[in-house]
Design a protein around this motif. Structure first.
Motif, mmCIF file in Angstrom:
data_model
loop_
_atom_site.group_PDB
_atom_site.id
_atom_site.type_symbol
_atom_site.label_atom_id
_atom_site.label_comp_id
_atom_site.label_asym_id
_atom_site.label_seq_id
_atom_site.Cartn_x
_atom_site.Cartn_y
_atom_site.Cartn_z
ATOM 1 N N THR A 1 0.821 -1.211 0.000
ATOM 2 C CA THR A 1 0.000 0.000 0.000
ATOM 3 C C THR A 1 0.857 1.264 0.000
ATOM 4 O O THR A 1 0.431 2.293 -0.523
ATOM 5 N N SER B 1 -8.140 -6.412 -0.504
ATOM 6 C CA SER B 1 -7.648 -5.943 0.796
ATOM 7 C C SER B 1 -6.720 -4.745 0.632
ATOM 8 O O SER B 1 -6.723 -3.821 1.456
ATOM 9 N N GLN C 1 -8.908 -1.698 -0.110
ATOM 10 C CA GLN C 1 -9.585 -1.210 1.097
ATOM 11 C C GLN C 1 -8.621 -0.446 1.994
ATOM 12 O O GLN C 1 -8.937 0.654 2.468
ATOM 13 N N ALA C 2 -7.438 -0.997 2.213
ATOM 14 C CA ALA C 2 -6.468 -0.336 3.087
ATOM 15 C C ALA C 2 -6.013 1.002 2.510
ATOM 16 O O ALA C 2 -5.890 1.994 3.236
ATOM 17 N N THR C 3 -5.757 1.041 1.207
ATOM 18 C CA THR C 3 -5.301 2.278 0.568
ATOM 19 C C THR C 3 -6.380 3.333 0.629
ATOM 20 O O THR C 3 -6.111 4.502 0.960
ATOM 21 N N TRP C 4 -7.610 2.955 0.332
ATOM 22 C CA TRP C 4 -8.708 3.943 0.304
ATOM 23 C C TRP C 4 -9.011 4.474 1.702
ATOM 24 O O TRP C 4 -9.351 5.638 1.872
ATOM 25 N N GLU C 5 -8.870 3.634 2.708
ATOM 26 C CA GLU C 5 -9.076 4.104 4.084
ATOM 27 C C GLU C 5 -8.039 5.156 4.450
ATOM 28 O O GLU C 5 -8.362 6.187 5.071
ATOM 29 N N ARG C 6 -6.794 4.942 4.057
ATOM 30 C CA ARG C 6 -5.732 5.893 4.393
ATOM 31 C C ARG C 6 -5.892 7.194 3.615
ATOM 32 O O ARG C 6 -5.667 8.284 4.151
ATOM 33 N N SER D 1 -8.678 8.458 2.573
ATOM 34 C CA SER D 1 -9.858 9.170 3.091
ATOM 35 C C SER D 1 -9.525 9.969 4.345
ATOM 36 O O SER D 1 -10.210 10.943 4.675
ATOM 37 N N GLN D 2 -8.448 9.568 5.040
ATOM 38 C CA GLN D 2 -8.044 10.259 6.261
ATOM 39 C C GLN D 2 -6.944 11.293 6.016
ATOM 40 O O GLN D 2 -6.501 11.959 6.948
ATOM 41 N N ARG E 1 -11.602 14.075 -3.959
ATOM 42 C CA ARG E 1 -12.588 12.999 -3.969
ATOM 43 C C ARG E 1 -13.346 13.039 -5.299
ATOM 44 O O ARG E 1 -13.757 14.093 -5.749
ATOM 45 N N PHE F 1 -12.909 7.414 -2.450
ATOM 46 C CA PHE F 1 -12.549 7.201 -1.045
ATOM 47 C C PHE F 1 -13.244 8.229 -0.163
ATOM 48 O O PHE F 1 -13.831 9.169 -0.639
#
Length: 272
Positions: A187, A230, A233-238, A240-241, A249, A272
């Motif tokens: 990621t 997976s 998901q991990a990349t998009w969560e980071r 988004s923050q 966006r 994201f």
């Protein structure tokens, strides 16, 4: 020389995609039966002046036996020039870098092109451009200026090479995309690449690159295709923050390769 309709179709798709496996040809509807398609390809490879060639590969420890990759020869290019009005014919110039280092990534990038061509065959639009990182322009032998067609140079003289640059005509307007195909689960590497894309987006680098050929385009989106959900998901969560992406966006969209292959290219892209 006269050629059959199915043979011409094989040559035309190879001219568009540069490389194709038998599975990809079947996905494009060239033939429904794998054995018949293999016989057709084998026969063409044994013509006096073969219009196609192929490379065999060994086995992957995880995926098992790898599919052979087919491509046009100079004789195939000449046949297309004689029998069609195709302007841009893509074929490799030699085989020194033919899939040896990036088999899976290159095949997956072409899988995405195949999915767009499937949409085109269904009458949903036209694929006007699908340049890839392995398409070169210039000439190192005579001018030492060869470069990838998808190279984007930023204002600080750094650069990125998109996996593909896409222009799609949806019968109403042009949709423009920079595509990244992410294999593996690193990621951090994905995030570094996407930050460069954010810089290129803010500077309009891709728009400037395409304007001479497509004068009416105004903007584009970055499409990120992930081999592993997976990692997506991990990349998009980071992202988004990360406040640096707050105003971006909608410009970055993600989807898994598996979903593209199962349900088609368009629809269900996630921001994201």
């Amino acid at each position: 020389m006269e050629i059959k309709a199915s043979q011409q179709t094989i040559l035309e798709f190879l001219a568009q995609c540069k490389f194709l496996t038998v599975s990809q040809m079947m996905a494009l509807g060239i033939k429904k039966d794998r054995a018949n398609l293999n016989r057709e390809l084998k026969a063409m490879r044994h013509w006096n002046k073969p219009p196609i060639a192929h490379k065999n590969f060994g086995a992957d420890p995880v995926a098992g036996k790898l599919e052979s990759v087919h491509y046009l020869t100079a004789a195939g290019e000449k046949l297309l020039q004689e029998h069609t009005d195709i302007v841009q014919i893509r074929r490799p110039m030699g085989d020194s870098t033919l899939f040896y280092k990036d088999y899976k990534h290159r095949k997956h990038t072409i899988d995405i092109q195949v999915s767009l061509l499937q949409q085109q065959l269904q009458g949903k639009g036209n694929l006007l451009l699908f340049d890839t990182y392995f398409d070169q322009e210039g000439n190192n032998r005579t001018q030492a200026n060869a470069r990838s067609k998808t190279k984007l140079v930023l204002s600080d003289n750094s650069f990125l090479i998109a996996d593909a640059v896409i222009v799609w005509d949806n019968n109403t307007d042009y949709q423009v995309y920079a595509l990244e195909m992410y294999n593996g689960k690193d990621t951090g590497r994905v995030e570094r690449a996407l930050w460069q894309h954010a810089q290129a987006l803010s500077e309009g680098v891709l728009v400037d690159l395409l304007l001479p050929r497509f004068p009416h385009i105004k903007g584009y989106q970055i499409l990120c295709v992930f081999e592993h959900a997976s990692c997506q998901q991990a990349t998009w969560e980071r992202l988004s923050q990360n406040p640096a992406y707050e105003n971006l966006r909608g410009y970055f969209l993600a989807k898994s390769l598996q979903e593209i292959q199962a349900n088609g290219f368009f629809g269900n892209w996630q921001s994201f």
